[in-house]
Design a protein around this motif. Structure first.
Motif, mmCIF file in Angstrom:
data_model
loop_
_atom_site.group_PDB
_atom_site.id
_atom_site.type_symbol
_atom_site.label_atom_id
_atom_site.label_comp_id
_atom_site.label_asym_id
_atom_site.label_seq_id
_atom_site.Cartn_x
_atom_site.Cartn_y
_atom_site.Cartn_z
ATOM 1 N N LEU A 45 -33.780 4.915 -29.635
ATOM 2 C CA LEU A 45 -33.082 3.641 -29.771
ATOM 3 C C LEU A 45 -32.660 3.078 -28.420
ATOM 4 O O LEU A 45 -32.561 1.859 -28.235
ATOM 5 C CB LEU A 45 -31.854 3.833 -30.676
ATOM 6 C CG LEU A 45 -30.999 2.605 -30.977
ATOM 7 C CD1 LEU A 45 -31.795 1.607 -31.811
ATOM 8 C CD2 LEU A 45 -29.728 3.006 -31.708
ATOM 9 N N LEU A 46 -32.445 3.951 -27.429
ATOM 10 C CA LEU A 46 -31.976 3.533 -26.104
ATOM 11 C C LEU A 46 -33.112 3.187 -25.152
ATOM 12 O O LEU A 46 -32.851 2.779 -24.021
ATOM 13 C CB LEU A 46 -31.117 4.640 -25.495
ATOM 14 C CG LEU A 46 -29.901 5.077 -26.328
ATOM 15 C CD1 LEU A 46 -29.191 6.237 -25.664
ATOM 16 C CD2 LEU A 46 -28.946 3.913 -26.532
ATOM 17 N N VAL A 64 -29.809 13.880 -8.294
ATOM 18 C CA VAL A 64 -29.010 13.113 -9.251
ATOM 19 C C VAL A 64 -29.842 12.858 -10.504
ATOM 20 O O VAL A 64 -30.969 12.357 -10.417
ATOM 21 C CB VAL A 64 -28.547 11.773 -8.651
ATOM 22 C CG1 VAL A 64 -27.830 10.930 -9.700
ATOM 23 C CG2 VAL A 64 -27.639 12.015 -7.450
ATOM 24 N N PHE A 65 -29.286 13.223 -11.653
ATOM 25 C CA PHE A 65 -29.924 12.882 -12.929
ATOM 26 C C PHE A 65 -29.332 11.565 -13.402
ATOM 27 O O PHE A 65 -28.113 11.433 -13.511
ATOM 28 C CB PHE A 65 -29.673 13.978 -13.965
ATOM 29 C CG PHE A 65 -30.396 13.764 -15.269
ATOM 30 C CD1 PHE A 65 -31.751 14.030 -15.370
ATOM 31 C CD2 PHE A 65 -29.726 13.288 -16.383
ATOM 32 C CE1 PHE A 65 -32.431 13.840 -16.566
ATOM 33 C CE2 PHE A 65 -30.387 13.090 -17.575
ATOM 34 C CZ PHE A 65 -31.752 13.365 -17.668
ATOM 35 N N PRO A 66 -30.158 10.550 -13.692
ATOM 36 C CA PRO A 66 -29.644 9.207 -13.987
ATOM 37 C C PRO A 66 -28.687 9.187 -15.177
ATOM 38 O O PRO A 66 -28.945 9.826 -16.206
ATOM 39 C CB PRO A 66 -30.918 8.406 -14.298
ATOM 40 C CG PRO A 66 -32.015 9.168 -13.643
ATOM 41 C CD PRO A 66 -31.628 10.603 -13.704
ATOM 42 N N ALA A 67 -27.599 8.454 -15.036
ATOM 43 C CA ALA A 67 -26.620 8.335 -16.120
ATOM 44 C C ALA A 67 -27.207 7.640 -17.339
ATOM 45 O O ALA A 67 -26.750 7.857 -18.469
ATOM 46 C CB ALA A 67 -25.398 7.571 -15.614
ATOM 47 N N ALA A 68 -28.234 6.809 -17.150
ATOM 48 C CA ALA A 68 -28.860 6.089 -18.267
ATOM 49 C C ALA A 68 -29.546 7.037 -19.239
ATOM 50 O O ALA A 68 -29.826 6.650 -20.378
ATOM 51 C CB ALA A 68 -29.872 5.078 -17.728
ATOM 52 N N PHE A 69 -29.824 8.282 -18.813
ATOM 53 C CA PHE A 69 -30.542 9.236 -19.656
ATOM 54 C C PHE A 69 -29.615 10.274 -20.281
ATOM 55 O O PHE A 69 -30.090 11.228 -20.894
ATOM 56 C CB PHE A 69 -31.616 9.968 -18.831
ATOM 57 C CG PHE A 69 -32.696 9.073 -18.297
ATOM 58 C CD1 PHE A 69 -32.917 7.819 -18.839
ATOM 59 C CD2 PHE A 69 -33.492 9.488 -17.235
ATOM 60 C CE1 PHE A 69 -33.911 6.989 -18.350
ATOM 61 C CE2 PHE A 69 -34.498 8.672 -16.740
ATOM 62 C CZ PHE A 69 -34.707 7.415 -17.293
ATOM 63 N N LYS A 70 -28.307 10.123 -20.114
ATOM 64 C CA LYS A 70 -27.382 11.162 -20.560
ATOM 65 C C LYS A 70 -26.811 10.934 -21.957
ATOM 66 O O LYS A 70 -25.988 11.721 -22.418
ATOM 67 C CB LYS A 70 -26.225 11.289 -19.567
ATOM 68 C CG LYS A 70 -26.644 11.809 -18.194
ATOM 69 C CD LYS A 70 -25.449 12.002 -17.295
ATOM 70 C CE LYS A 70 -25.872 12.513 -15.920
ATOM 71 N NZ LYS A 70 -24.723 12.756 -15.040
#
Length: 692
Positions: free
Chosen positions: A304-305, A336-342
């Protein structure tokens, strides 16, 4: 739905009657239920039976009416209620080749990001650009769908021919002459042939497109015979999603609180302060070839995201390749792991269709993550896995989520050791440990400490995993409804690529705890098997096993894992006379041995005859075979063969190496199932010889 009643002239009440025993075994394998247990004859035997399949039946009374030597049996069959048509609200985009062309044109007009820039900013800008561009050419539309039983093969041509048949029928009924009757017969013949061909084409397309996807095949066949499955689901609302979110969070919080209240020591996260000599402190930047290879192997599941549907992403990969390559390397290089994927989208799934849909405990949380996050995780997994294998860090007796390690190889190792014990005139005690929500209770601080001091991850690599685990969130979604976004303070992400390997690394010290007691073990993910060899006159190994279980329980409490003692199973393997000597020892520690246990999908029994397992496989196999037989007239032989491999052969083949050396009598039900499948596939008569 089938019901069989009458005088079968078999003494079902006599357990030593071989004919009755074989008859009941056939009923069990064919998934039939026999409901009578009381006498139905004046000599005290049960001769008259009520046998059903697919019907809810109960025997109310058995009465002697004094008109025969047989009694009268009264039983009830639950009626069926026609369900009302339910309505679902969904959001969809209508994507065509023209939309894809307009989408790329709009993207070309978007201003590029000014480099260098923070990793999170780059990913957020990329997602925002894609979403806005797609919204401008193919906006999301809300649509109501009537959930009802339909025949999807009835296309416009079939409907038109049906109208022609109705018109021809009205003309014939009006005039009753031979010409109109002949026209009606010709129209009916054309309609029936077209309908049959349309059904054949519909099933052939589904089967050929999903021949390697048993899940789609099963859901398609199951939907045809159980059209009311979705009607048991609750109507989605925002408040219901919030209740599911509270339930899933509450379950994990309860487990952690119970562990904290029962622990008798303070957790020491510094298991080791010495970092291994050989460490992995930086990732190797990927090139276009590696990225393309990973992109092609990841399944295009849309979250959905996701800014755009995953199939469209795969179609236009060449358009995004350079930008994706820079983004992935930016994450690997910066740690850094992207915040958009958390953020994970969780959907509640009813475990079985016959369970109460109002009980939240009957639902399983199914997590879905953004498509690009799986691409990034797969790139990291490849390098981490190479490092683990090169340094031989993984537990040798951990078979979960590893290449060339399966449930069958794990069971073969355990079974071989147990059979060697039997040959040495010794008993074997097998303990199957069960954990409650093990993946969801993993403590992040302990895991990160373990990655650093036991695995050897440092520098940018350790920073990347720290970023990967921190500040994760989830929300529950059902159709167009959703809950608020909630924080996840523990656990490895479900549905992720890295979650399983992280759990294996979290469990690394467990092997040392078990070896300290000299107990054999083998693990598959969170399923751990403990087993020992015991002489009937020497129970000292039993003391070691029980002390080992206590130490495991303490270690798990220190690591926020809950050992579920109620679901922990024990099996004593060996001759029956000798097994009795160990019962009191186990019962003293609240361990109650069973005659059979289910281990990694295989039912093990105390005699290692595998009769319960073979019966179970045969029962499920005949259930699916009957469903296939119902649609066999409209399937080609090639498509039927695919279904046979997906539903029948796969079950017969699962862990069949364990059945090696069994007597022919034990495996005869599997041969019966295979013969029946061959008859259905080739349309062979029941009395014909099956060998050809």
């Amino acid at each position: 739905m089938i019901i069989l009643t009458g005088d079968f002239n078999l003494h079902i009440d006599n357990p030593s009657d071989s004919t009755s025993k074989e008859f009941l075994n056939i009923l069990y394998c064919m998934d039939f239920t026999q409901h009578l247990t009381q006498p139905t004859h004046n000599r005290g035997h049960t001769l008259d039976l009520v046998i059903t399949h697919g019907l809810s039946t109960s025997v109310s009374s058995v009465v002697d009416l004094a008109v025969s030597d047989h009694y009268c049996v009264f039983f009830n069959i639950t009626g069926f209620i026609q369900r009302e048509t339910s309505v679902r609200i969904v959001r969809r985009r209508y994507l065509t080749s023209e939309v894809a062309a307009n989408f790329t044109r709009v993207l070309d007009e978007c201003p590029p990001v000014i480099l260098p820039a923070p990793c999170d900013f780059i990913f957020n800008h990329f997602n925002s650009k894609l979403k806005k561009s797609l919204d401008s050419v193919a906006p999301l539309t809300t649509k109501k769908i009537n959930v009802k039983c339909v025949s999807p093969w009835r296309n416009e041509e079939v409907k038109k021919l049906k109208r022609n048949c109705r018109a021809a029928e009205r003309r014939w009924r009006k005039n009753k002459n031979a010409i109109n009757y002949q026209i009606l017969c010709e129209q009916l013949k054309i309609y029936n042939n077209t309908l049959r061909n349309s059904r054949n084409s519909y099933f052939a397309k589904i089967i050929s497109n999903n021949k390697n996807n048993p899940k789609v095949l099963f859901s398609t066949i199951d939907h045809l015979f159980n059209p009311d499955f979705n009607s048991s689901q609750r109507t989605p609302t925002d408040s219901l999603c919030e209740q599911f979110a509270d339930h899933f969070r509450g379950k994990i919080n309860t487990i952690r609180c119970d562990i904290l209240s029962s622990r008798d020591m303070i957790l020491n996260t510094s298991e080791g302060s010495i970092v291994p000599e050989e460490t992995l402190d930086s990732f190797v930047l990927v090139n276009a070839e590696n990225l393309k290879k990973v992109f092609s192997t990841v399944r295009p599941t849309t979250c959905l995201l996701d800014p755009i549907p995953s199939p469209l992403f795969k179609t236009l990969y060449g358009f995004f390749e350079a930008e994706l390559l820079y983004m992935m390397n930016c994450s690997l290089q910066s740690g850094v792991f992207p915040a958009a994927f958390k953020t994970a989208v969780v959907r509640p799934l009813l475990k079985k269709s016959n369970l109460d849909c109002n009980n939240f405990n009957n639902y399983r949380p199914v997590s879905n993550l953004p498509f690009l996050s799986k691409i990034l995780e797969k790139l990291v997994f490849t390098q981490i896995n190479d490092f683990l294998n090169d340094k031989q860090i993984l537990e040798i007796f951990q078979s979960g989520f590893r290449v060339n390690h399966s449930t069958e190889t794990a069971l073969l190792k355990v079974l071989n050791d147990i059979r060697c014990n039997w040959d040495s005139q010794k008993l074997s005690v097998l303990v199957l440990l069960d954990l409650s929500a093990a993946f969801d209770t993993v403590d992040h601080a302990i895991l990160l400490n373990r990655l650093k001091h036991m695995v050897g991850l440092s520098g940018a690599v350790h920073n990347w995993f720290t970023s990967y685990l921190s500040d994760r969130t989830f929300m529950v979604c059902m159709d167009t409804c959703s809950s608020k976004i909630h924080k996840m303070t523990c656990g490895v992400p479900q549905g992720s690529v890295l979650g399983p390997v992280l759990f294996n690394l979290y469990m690394l010290p467990l092997g040392g705890v078990i070896r300290k007691h000299g107990v054999n073990f083998h693990s598959y993910a969170d399923d751990t098997q403990l087993y020992i060899s015991v002489s009937p006159d020497d129970t000292r190994p039993m003391d070691a096993l029980l002390n080992c279980i206590l130490d495991i329980k303490s270690w798990m409490a220190e690591n926020f894992l809950q050992l579920n003692q109620d679901k922990t199973e024990v099996l004593i393997i060996g001759p029956e006379a000798q097994r009795e000597k160990l019962l009191s020892k186990l019962q003293a520690f609240s361990l109650c041995p069973s005659l059979q246990v289910k281990n990694l999908g295989v039912i093990l029994d105390s005699e290692l005859g595998f009769i319960p397992h073979i019966k179970h496989v045969t029962k499920i196999g005949f259930y699916h075979l009957k469903n296939i037989a119902r649609v066999r007239p409209i399937l080609s032989q090639a498509n039927t063969e695919m279904l046979m491999h997906a539903f029948i052969t796969s079950r017969i083949d699962y862990c069949n190496a364990l059945l090696s050396g069994l007597p022919k009598k034990n495996i005869s039900p599997l041969q019966l199932l295979q013969n029946s499948a061959a008859r259905v596939l080739t349309k062979t008569r029941g009395r014909a010889h099956i060998t050809p």
